[in-house]
Design an enzyme around this catalytic site. Structure first.
Site, PDB file in Angstrom:
ATOM      1  N   GLU A 158       0.900  -1.064  -0.068  1.00 26.53           N
ATOM      2  CA  GLU A 158       0.092   0.040  -0.142  1.00 26.53           C
ATOM      3  C   GLU A 158       0.776   1.299   0.029  1.00 26.53           C
ATOM      4  O   GLU A 158       1.767   1.524   0.862  1.00 26.53           O
ATOM      5  CB  GLU A 158      -1.020  -0.058   1.105  1.00 26.53           C
ATOM      6  CG  GLU A 158      -1.659   1.374   1.624  1.00 26.53           C
ATOM      7  CD  GLU A 158      -2.265   1.694   0.449  1.00 26.53           C
ATOM      8  OE1 GLU A 158      -3.081   1.029  -0.147  1.00 26.53           O
ATOM      9  OE2 GLU A 158      -2.294   2.929  -0.003  1.00 26.53           O
ATOM     10  N   SER A 211     -19.468   7.772  -0.149  1.00 31.47           N
ATOM     11  CA  SER A 211     -20.948   7.640   0.637  1.00 31.47           C
ATOM     12  C   SER A 211     -21.351   6.736   1.541  1.00 31.47           C
ATOM     13  O   SER A 211     -22.182   6.765   2.383  1.00 31.47           O
ATOM     14  CB  SER A 211     -22.069   7.938  -0.364  1.00 31.47           C
ATOM     15  OG  SER A 211     -21.832   8.691  -1.523  1.00 31.47           O
ATOM     16  N   HIS A 270     -25.296   0.111  -2.667  1.00 32.73           N
ATOM     17  CA  HIS A 270     -26.208   0.110  -3.657  1.00 32.73           C
ATOM     18  C   HIS A 270     -26.971  -1.057  -4.039  1.00 32.73           C
ATOM     19  O   HIS A 270     -26.387  -2.141  -4.191  1.00 32.73           O
ATOM     20  CB  HIS A 270     -25.451   0.982  -5.022  1.00 32.73           C
ATOM     21  CG  HIS A 270     -24.952   2.198  -4.943  1.00 32.73           C
ATOM     22  ND1 HIS A 270     -25.721   3.262  -4.758  1.00 32.73           N
ATOM     23  CD2 HIS A 270     -23.669   2.388  -4.617  1.00 32.73           C
ATOM     24  CE1 HIS A 270     -25.032   4.333  -4.507  1.00 32.73           C
ATOM     25  NE2 HIS A 270     -23.701   3.929  -4.395  1.00 32.73           N
ATOM     26  N   LYS A 317     -25.109   9.740 -10.092  1.00 31.38           N
ATOM     27  CA  LYS A 317     -26.379   9.484  -9.270  1.00 31.38           C
ATOM     28  C   LYS A 317     -26.796  10.665  -8.675  1.00 31.38           C
ATOM     29  O   LYS A 317     -27.792  10.796  -8.189  1.00 31.38           O
ATOM     30  CB  LYS A 317     -25.853   8.476  -8.309  1.00 31.38           C
ATOM     31  CG  LYS A 317     -25.773   7.170  -8.871  1.00 31.38           C
ATOM     32  CD  LYS A 317     -25.466   6.008  -7.720  1.00 31.38           C
ATOM     33  CE  LYS A 317     -24.967   4.626  -8.312  1.00 31.38           C
ATOM     34  NZ  LYS A 317     -23.392   4.866  -8.336  1.00 31.38           N
ATOM     35  N   ARG A 356     -12.307   9.310  -7.163  1.00 33.11           N
ATOM     36  CA  ARG A 356     -12.431   7.986  -7.544  1.00 33.11           C
ATOM     37  C   ARG A 356     -12.100   7.983  -8.921  1.00 33.11           C
ATOM     38  O   ARG A 356     -12.034   8.868  -9.681  1.00 33.11           O
ATOM     39  CB  ARG A 356     -13.927   7.599  -7.183  1.00 33.11           C
ATOM     40  CG  ARG A 356     -15.019   8.395  -7.837  1.00 33.11           C
ATOM     41  CD  ARG A 356     -15.697   9.235  -7.075  1.00 33.11           C
ATOM     42  NE  ARG A 356     -16.857  10.067  -7.527  1.00 33.11           N
ATOM     43  CZ  ARG A 356     -17.529  10.870  -7.052  1.00 33.11           C
ATOM     44  NH1 ARG A 356     -17.263  11.499  -5.919  1.00 33.11           N
ATOM     45  NH2 ARG A 356     -18.462  11.451  -7.803  1.00 33.11           N
ATOM     46  N   CYS A 367     -13.163  10.333  24.295  1.00 34.38           N
ATOM     47  CA  CYS A 367     -13.725  11.280  23.414  1.00 34.38           C
ATOM     48  C   CYS A 367     -15.056  11.546  23.934  1.00 34.38           C
ATOM     49  O   CYS A 367     -16.019  10.618  23.992  1.00 34.38           O
ATOM     50  CB  CYS A 367     -13.802  10.412  22.012  1.00 34.38           C
ATOM     51  SG  CYS A 367     -14.987  11.563  21.081  1.00 34.38           S
ATOM     52  N   CYS A 396     -17.540  13.441  22.915  1.00 29.66           N
ATOM     53  CA  CYS A 396     -18.708  13.409  22.039  1.00 29.66           C
ATOM     54  C   CYS A 396     -19.157  12.278  21.431  1.00 29.66           C
ATOM     55  O   CYS A 396     -20.486  12.042  21.630  1.00 29.66           O
ATOM     56  CB  CYS A 396     -18.299  14.322  20.674  1.00 29.66           C
ATOM     57  SG  CYS A 396     -17.515  16.080  21.210  1.00 29.66           S
ATOM     58  N   CYS A 408     -10.071  15.837  22.307  1.00 35.83           N
ATOM     59  CA  CYS A 408      -9.601  14.471  22.194  1.00 35.83           C
ATOM     60  C   CYS A 408      -8.243  14.222  21.562  1.00 35.83           C
ATOM     61  O   CYS A 408      -7.359  13.277  21.756  1.00 35.83           O
ATOM     62  CB  CYS A 408     -10.386  13.200  21.939  1.00 35.83           C
ATOM     63  SG  CYS A 408     -11.056  13.049  20.365  1.00 35.83           S
TER      64      CYS A 408
END
Lengths: 480, 434
Positions: free
Chosen positions: A31, A45, A49, A251, A312, A401, A403, A443
């Site tokens: 990677e 998102s 789908h 979309k 993308r 944390c 929140c 945090c």
């Protein structure tokens, strides 16, 4: 010699690595980035789908539908977050209504389960906050939402648990045929790794790698999508993923709850010159917000906690490029892998892994264990579970944390995971420390201190993300 | 031990949530009235944000001397720690407060108590505030290291001995941003500028003078940051002029400023997640709960003080407010004949020139009342007027009022004698008033 080199530790590379481990194969994943899912796999998102959108007969249609069917059981098996919330494609004017019918037909042609047109009344009863001018919608009950980063981590950790080896900050500089004609030489970090097969899952970098080994070039471009994320106070605004009827640019802007209970709004689609051009623009964000208003007139900008951009790889012919080029046997592409890549990844991975195993004549791996335990989260536990967790590990009683109510035990679990998170963002993506309303204001220094302590490195060396992103790079007294 | 893990105990009269300036004062005040108190602090030290405020200037009003933040905190912390009727729970978070009036069930988690419930007759919230961040103000661009809220940078600098940058742009002229501009300058960083969206500074005038002017740091009013650049580390920001009326960036005025660090001091928001879940009514202009003159919220027995109520600029007044909330919480817990009388509600509303105001209502207009307010804009030779119908309750003259400085007006029972209905608080320049 390695049996398989996988290039890229995004959703495609990690899913392939995990599926390859079902076979008796040695697998190395290289990677370029500092962590899993550094590219489009983390900035999308998070939608599973349904599969009514791709052109019938395309690779996208086939893998999308197959992937959407695999994900619910994979979420159980691998311990990542998935919610079958369904999606709605909303018609806002008369011209949109025939498009809804077309999409329903396309869904049926693609073999999508549970897709139908619904009336304006049914739409409003499902989603009272939708634009009251909406005329109807497509309802797809077989689509869902997932945690794309968590899904990638789940595949990767399970692959690692079954013997795959991951290397980060290891960009692949080139791929060529081995001199003896047996397999491939992959140049990485100044050395050649000899592999019998290569899987090219390099995301926005995949096309350049493909072009090194094949005369059949892939035409594509990096395409950016900008998003805004709203606080968890807004996550119940809609229960379904809300789309507008699509236009030629894709979309369109969606408004959707996330598995964590936030509300996500986006993306736009802008061509960029470079894969690393992951910046948002005032114009792009304004456009996204404007389009969100079409679906949701009550859009509340005061609830925005962060904006981000994903780039993308978008193929010029609109479809994925999957499999062996004719002139490069043993080299497998997962290229031009834009939306619905996340949904498709499990199906593509299973397909590619079995083709690789067939080519190499690999036997099944008798010790393969496909199960991964979902990491414990304080915020999701009931009181009895919290008491038990604290009894087993007192650090569950220390909230780091505020929140998102993330305990120190969860931060340590991320740092000491099978694929360790050694950066502030790596910790944040895994356990959500810093993803709430204050966005790490409180945090982030704490997490940096914990990473310094646990990894035995000075605070000045603790990074936000990749090299050069140190959180507090200088000690007092050093600056001049 | 008064608490059993995951069980109920006999509890405290008063539970104070938060061990910063307001919470410490509330705990001491309630204990001095004879209440048993549990103070719950989520961090490993008392004093809250004061511990990272190593500059001086604290305590002038209250102690008549200039203390650093840790010195100021230590005075209150020592009193709390020495008080046998106050129990302090460190590293402990309050997850929920259920129940009402004098039977509260407080859900806690912390290393000492584990997962626990405590009962209380009154609860004082003193959770402080959080900083507004980059996402909330919608700055576009990439997401490199080098963008911090001023308070995060302050913690890294003053508690961890780290310096976060060398070429610094500060957005927002709030007090923490001004203090950090000076702090980083003193550590050898080059603070290029402070940009402020508004047409007037957001921080105290004394901080503009001492932090910026004394260190030759330019302040650009009606200017904002519209974009950040850089992949791994911040490389530059884009700044632009803003229209003073609409606060929208003016196209064509964008320019690039090379820097490695952006500090954000763009406002504080009362930290009110837990108190909101109790059902307490929230005032959209202060961002904190609406209260009466005893600092009681719309949930009887739930009190609030300090930055969780209304963002303050001077800690001295935070302590004063904490003390008032502590006394009121003790009175509620221990039973106070005055509080048994049926309330005569009087609303206190914002008139011309007033941006935010507490308390929002009076339970008994014969009580002493401390009004705290912020004006909408800078005014010279100003008059703060408190009216009840046509009757003048009180007028206070001020040479200069600015939005960044909270104004305090005390009303005595004598002042309140003519009150017949709702109070309206306004502020205007003096011409035409008399």
């Amino acid at each position: 010699m390695v049996d398989v080199v996988v290039i890229g530790a995004g959703i495609a590379g990690c899913a392939v690595a995990r599926e390859l481990m079902r076979h008796d194969l040695t697998v190395e994943v290289f990677e370029a980035g500092y962590d899993l899912a550094c590219g489009a796999s983390r900035t999308n998102s998070g939608i599973v789908h349904g599969g009514y959108d791709p052109e019938p007969g395309s690779a996208k249609a086939r893998y999308n539908v197959a992937g959407a069917r695999l994900i619910p059981s994979l979420a159980e098996e691998l311990g990542f977050r998935y919610v079958a919330n369904g999606s709605l494609v909303v018609a806002l004017d008369e011209d949109d209504l025939p498009r809804v019918e077309e999409l329903v037909d396309r869904g049926h042609a693609n073999g999508v389960d549970h897709v139908r047109a619904i009336s304006a009344d049914e739409l409003r009863s499902l989603e009272p906050n939708v634009n009251p001018a909406a005329l109807g919608a497509l309802l797809c009950e077989s689509s869902g939402i997932c945690d794309p980063f968590g899904m990638t981590v789940a595949f990767a950790e399970n692959a690692a648990a079954n013997g795959a080896r991951f290397h980060f900050e290891s960009p692949v500089e080139g791929v060529r045929h081995a001199d003896d004609g047996q397999g491939w030489l992959v140049s990485v970090s100044g050395r050649d790794v000899h592999a019998r097969c290569v899987v090219n899952a390099a995301g926005v970098g995949a096309m350049a790698i493909h072009d090194q080994v094949s005369a059949d070039k892939i035409a594509s471009r990096p395409r950016a999508g900008e998003y805004v994320l709203l606080s968890r106070d807004m996550g119940t605004t809609f229960s379904h993923t809300m789309f507008r009827v699509p236009g030629p640019a894709g979309k369109g802007v969606l408004v959707s709850p996330t598995v964590e209970g936030n509300l996500i709004v986006g993306p736009d689609a802008q061509d960029r010159t470079c894969a690393s051009d992951t910046w948002t623009t005032p114009e792009g964000l304004a456009w996204v917000v404007d389009k969100a208003h079409d679906l949701w007139p009550g859009y509340d900008r005061r609830q925005v906690i962060v904006n981000f951009c994903g780039v993308r790889p978008s193929g010029d012919d609109g479809d994925f490029v999957i499999g062996e080029p004719d002139d490069a046997p043993g080299f497998y592409d997962i290229a031009a892998f834009d939306s619905p890549g996340l949904t498709s990844a499990p199906a593509v991975a299973a397909d590619i892994a079995s083709r690789v195993a067939d080519r190499l004549g690999a036997a099944p791996n008798p010790t393969f264990d496909g199960h991964r335990e979902r990491p414990l989260r304080f915020i999701e536990m009931d009181e009895a579970e919290r008491t038990a967790a604290i009894a087993a590990d007192p650090l569950f009683a220390h909230i780091v944390c505020r929140c998102e109510q993330v305990s120190e035990a969860e931060v340590l679990a991320a740092i000491h995971a099978p694929i360790p998170a050694t950066t502030v963002t790596g910790v944040k993506r895994r356990c959500r420390a810093g993803t709430g309303k204050c966005q790490g204001g409180f945090c982030e220094p704490l997490v940096a201190e914990i990473i310094s302590r646990e990894c035995g490195i000075p605070l000045e060396d603790v990074r936000l993300e990749g090299p050069g992103s140190e959180v507090a790079p200088w000690a007092i007294g050093e600056v001049r | 031990m008064r608490t059993t893990p995951c069980g109920h105990d006999d509890g405290s009269d008063v539970i104070v949530v938060g061990g910063g300036a307001a919470g410490l004062a509330a705990a001491s005040a309630a204990a001095s009235d004879g209440a048993t108190v549990t103070l719950v602090e989520r961090e490993g030290h008392l004093g809250g944000i004061l511990q990272q405020c190593i500059h001086n200037g604290f305590g002038l009003h209250r102690f008549g001397e200039e203390l650093t933040g840790p010195e100021y905190a230590a005075r209150d912390a020592r009193m709390v720690e020495a008080d046998p009727s106050i129990r302090v729970l460190m590293d402990t978070s309050v997850l929920a407060v259920d129940g009402d009036d004098d039977a509260f069930d407080v859900t806690l988690v912390g290393p000492e108590v584990g997962m626990a419930h405590m009962s209380a007759r009154s609860v004082v919230f003193a959770c402080g505030s959080r900083e507004r961040g980059r996402g909330a103000i919608g700055i576009a661009g990439s997401r490199p290291a080098g963008v911090y809220t001023a308070g995060s940078a302050q913690r890294l600098c003053n508690c961890d001995g780290a310096l976060v940058g060398r070429r610094v742009v500060v957005l927002g002229s709030g007090d923490i941003g001004l203090i950090m501009a000076r702090r980083m300058t003193w550590q050898g960083a080059h603070v290029l500028m402070v940009c402020e969206l508004a047409s007037e500074p957001g921080g105290l005038r004394r901080n503009i003078a001492q932090c910026l002017d004394d260190n030759s740091i330019p302040l650009h009013l009606s200017t904002t940051v519209t974009r950040v650049f850089g992949h791994d580390r911040l490389e530059a920001v884009e700044i632009a002029d803003v229209d003073p009326r609409t606060l929208v960036p003016v196209p064509g005025t964008e320019r690039r400023v090379e820097c490695d660090t952006l500090l954000l001091s763009v406002g504080l928001i009362p930290e009110n997640a837990v108190i909101t879940a109790t059902g307490a009514e929230i005032d959209q202009t202060t961002g904190g709960p609406a209260v009466d003159e005893s600092l009681e919220t719309s949930v009887p027995g739930v009190f609030v003080a300090g930055n969780e109520l209304h963002v303050h600029d001077l800690v001295d007044f935070v302590s004063e407010e904490g003390g008032a909330a502590g006394h009121a919480a003790a009175a509620h817990a221990l039973g106070d004949a005055d509080r048994d009388a049926a309330p005569t509600w009087v609303r206190v509303t914002k008139g011309e020139g007033v941006g935010s105001l507490t308390p929002q209502r009076l339970r008994d207009p014969a009580d002493e009342v401390t009004l705290r307010l912020r004006v909408r804009s800078r005014m010279t030779d100003a008059v703060i007027s408190i009216m009840s119908g046509d009757a003048v309750v009180k007028r206070v003259r001020k040479r200069v009022v600015v939005p960044s400085e909270m104004q305090t007006v005390r009303l005595t029972p004598a002042d309140l004698a003519p009150v017949t209905g709702d109070l309206v608080v306004s502020c205007s320049e003096r011409e035409g008033v008399e």
